[in-house]
Design a protein around this motif. Structure first.
Motif, PDB file in Angstrom:
ATOM      1  N   GLY A   5      14.009  -3.685  -2.090  1.00 51.48           N
ATOM      2  CA  GLY A   5      14.373  -4.772  -1.177  1.00 51.48           C
ATOM      3  C   GLY A   5      13.405  -4.880  -0.027  1.00 51.48           C
ATOM      4  N   CYS A  62       9.865   3.318   1.808  1.00 60.06           N
ATOM      5  CA  CYS A  62       9.804   4.730   1.389  1.00 60.06           C
ATOM      6  C   CYS A  62       8.723   4.978   0.343  1.00 60.06           C
ATOM      7  N   ALA A  63       8.078   3.912  -0.152  1.00 62.46           N
ATOM      8  CA  ALA A  63       7.047   4.026  -1.188  1.00 62.46           C
ATOM      9  C   ALA A  63       7.593   4.820  -2.389  1.00 62.46           C
ATOM     10  N   GLU A  67       8.770  10.663   1.409  1.00 57.90           N
ATOM     11  CA  GLU A  67       9.329  10.706   2.771  1.00 57.90           C
ATOM     12  C   GLU A  67      10.839  11.013   2.763  1.00 57.90           C
ATOM     13  N   ILE A  83       0.879  -1.177   0.000  1.00 62.71           N
ATOM     14  CA  ILE A  83       0.000   0.000   0.000  1.00 62.71           C
ATOM     15  C   ILE A  83       0.913   1.223   0.000  1.00 62.71           C
ATOM     16  N   ASN A  84       0.919   1.974  -1.093  1.00 61.16           N
ATOM     17  CA  ASN A  84       1.967   2.999  -1.180  1.00 61.16           C
ATOM     18  C   ASN A  84       1.485   4.431  -0.952  1.00 61.16           C
ATOM     19  N   THR A 105       1.304   7.904   0.446  1.00 61.90           N
ATOM     20  CA  THR A 105       2.318   8.726   1.114  1.00 61.90           C
ATOM     21  C   THR A 105       2.202  10.162   0.622  1.00 61.90           C
ATOM     22  N   TYR A 141       1.969  -5.976   9.550  1.00 62.33           N
ATOM     23  CA  TYR A 141       2.677  -7.199   9.930  1.00 62.33           C
ATOM     24  C   TYR A 141       2.242  -7.744  11.283  1.00 62.33           C
TER      25      TYR A 141
HETATM   26  C1  LIG Z   1       1.931   3.105   3.342  1.00 61.90           C
HETATM   27  S1  LIG Z   1       3.496   3.115   2.602  1.00 61.90           S
HETATM   28  C2  LIG Z   1       4.370   4.194   3.677  1.00 61.90           C
HETATM   29  C3  LIG Z   1       5.254   5.188   2.949  1.00 61.90           C
HETATM   30  C4  LIG Z   1       5.951   6.189   3.867  1.00 61.90           C
HETATM   31  N1  LIG Z   1       6.838   5.536   4.772  1.00 61.90           N
HETATM   32  C5  LIG Z   1       4.933   7.026   4.611  1.00 61.90           C
HETATM   33  O1  LIG Z   1       4.707   6.771   5.798  1.00 61.90           O
HETATM   34  O2  LIG Z   1       4.351   7.917   4.018  1.00 61.90           O
HETATM   35  C6  LIG Z   1       4.149   1.520   3.049  1.00 61.90           C
HETATM   36  C7  LIG Z   1       5.262   1.081   2.136  1.00 61.90           C
HETATM   37  O3  LIG Z   1       5.938   0.000   2.766  1.00 61.90           O
HETATM   38  C8  LIG Z   1       6.327  -0.901   1.764  1.00 61.90           C
HETATM   39  N2  LIG Z   1       6.539  -2.219   2.378  1.00 61.90           N
HETATM   40  C9  LIG Z   1       5.635  -3.014   2.987  1.00 61.90           C
HETATM   41  N3  LIG Z   1       6.212  -4.135   3.418  1.00 61.90           N
HETATM   42  C10 LIG Z   1       7.519  -4.049   3.076  1.00 61.90           C
HETATM   43  C11 LIG Z   1       8.631  -4.892   3.254  1.00 61.90           C
HETATM   44  N4  LIG Z   1       8.533  -6.062   3.878  1.00 61.90           N
HETATM   45  N5  LIG Z   1       9.831  -4.496   2.788  1.00 61.90           N
HETATM   46  C12 LIG Z   1       9.967  -3.300   2.148  1.00 61.90           C
HETATM   47  N6  LIG Z   1       8.931  -2.454   1.931  1.00 61.90           N
HETATM   48  C13 LIG Z   1       7.730  -2.818   2.404  1.00 61.90           C
HETATM   49  C14 LIG Z   1       5.180  -0.887   0.775  1.00 61.90           C
HETATM   50  O4  LIG Z   1       5.586  -1.349  -0.494  1.00 61.90           O
HETATM   51  C15 LIG Z   1       4.775   0.577   0.790  1.00 61.90           C
HETATM   52  O5  LIG Z   1       5.413   1.284  -0.236  1.00 61.90           O
END
Ligand SMILES: C[S@@+](CC[C@H](N)C(=O)[O-])C[C@H]1O[C@@H](n2cnc3c(N)ncnc32)[C@H](O)[C@@H]1O
Length: 277
Positions: free
Chosen positions: A198, A114-115, A119, A74-75, A77, A220
């Motif tokens: 990653g 970082c989506a 950020e 969920i991206n 941001t 999670y």
């Molecule tokens: C809701 S966005 C948050 C973006 C930013 N950190 C913010 O708070 O505005 C969550 C991001 O976490 C990434 N994500 C989720 N699980 C992940 C994992 N296991 N490893 C790397 N990225 C992950 C998703 O792909 C998504 O882009």
């Protein structure tokens, strides 16, 4: 619109096994209600009515596992999301972080999850403003599991909506207008931000002054969160800081022994001294 399906434990475990055996993706760290919502969304799109039918589709359609995996990312941001958190960091943490760094040394930051990059670019703008003419460098390593999000982040091109929290006076300094609907982050900022595709659990990273992991942990399970708290503890320097999302906290987790709350309402923590790893 099809009705939402509630999955049995057997169906969830079948879907997890197919993902693991066929494409090597492990869904077991995610919260079950979250996975169920994403599977339902995929079923709506594919016109599938039952969990067992979706499991068959997942097994037979080579594209579906990746579609399901991407739907877990969920991206949502934007720049300076939750402005009070950024202001608390700027006013209370950043000055001492800068003061502690020696001449020609580098402040190192990890933006985990970082989506599409808003950020880490926000952080880069804030650091650049605070450092001013001092001879200090900074490097922001930004990681996300979603390849598409990272490629958007690398372009640094955004619509005005996701930039609405940028202070007006800083806008021309850090963004170039491409047209009415698109602005691009200038090189002065871009050159200090690296992007890597990653999983947060497997990225190899250490000696960080700050880790921002906001709005990722909520998806999670408790066990997976605890492993990540241990990883963050290990990846930080002794007096490093961790910032979580507003809906995330350390309560009831091993995190409480690894991190001390500095500004609990803003989810800003500092690394506790003892290393339990
Ligand atoms: C809701 S966005 C948050 C973006 C930013 N950190 C913010 O708070 O505005 C969550 C991001 O976490 C990434 N994500 C989720 N699980 C992940 C994992 N296991 N490893 C790397 N990225 C992950 C998703 O792909 C998504 O882009």
């Amino acid at each position: 619109m099809l009705a939402n399906v509630t999955f049995s434990e057997k169906e969830i475990s079948l879907i997890r096994n197919i993902m693991k055996d066929n494409v090597g993706i492990d869904l077991s760290d995610f919260k079950i209600p979250f996975i169920s919502r994403r599977i339902n969304a995929r079923m709506q799109l594919k016109g599938v009515r039952e969990g067992s039918e979706y499991a068959r589709l997942l097994d037979e359609d080579p594209l579906e596992p990746l579609n399901l995996y991407n739907s877990l990312s969920i991206n949502v941001t934007k720049c300076f999301r939750d402005p009070n958190v950024w202001e608390t960091f700027r006013a209370n943490i950043l000055p001492s972080m800068i003061q502690k760094i020696g001449v020609n040394e580098t402040i190192r930051v990890w933006s985990a999850g970082c989506a599409t990059g808003q950020e880490p670019y926000s952080l880069a703008i804030m650091l650049n403003e605070a450092i001013g003419a001092k001879k200090i460098h900074f490097k922001i390593t930004s990681t996300d599991m979603n390849r598409v999000s990272i490629s958007i982040a690398e372009t640094g091109k955004y619509d005005p909506k996701s930039l609405s929290n940028i202070p007006t006076e800083l806008f021309p300094k850090y963004f170039q207008k491409l047209d009415d609907e698109l602005y691009q982050v200038r090189d002065v900022i871009k050159q200090n931000v690296d992007f890597i595709v990653g999983d947060v659990s497997s990225v190899d990273i250490d000696s960080m002054d700050l880790i921002m992991c906001r709005n990722l942990l909520i998806y999670y399970s408790r066990d997976a969160q605890e492993l990540l708290f241990k990883k963050f503890h290990k990846s930080l320097k002794q007096d490093g800081h961790l910032i979580l999302g507003m809906d995330e906290s350390m309560l009831g987790t091993i995190g409480t022994s690894l991190f001390l709350p500095l500004y609990p309402r803003e989810r800003i923590y500092t690394k506790a001294k003892e290393d339990l790893s």
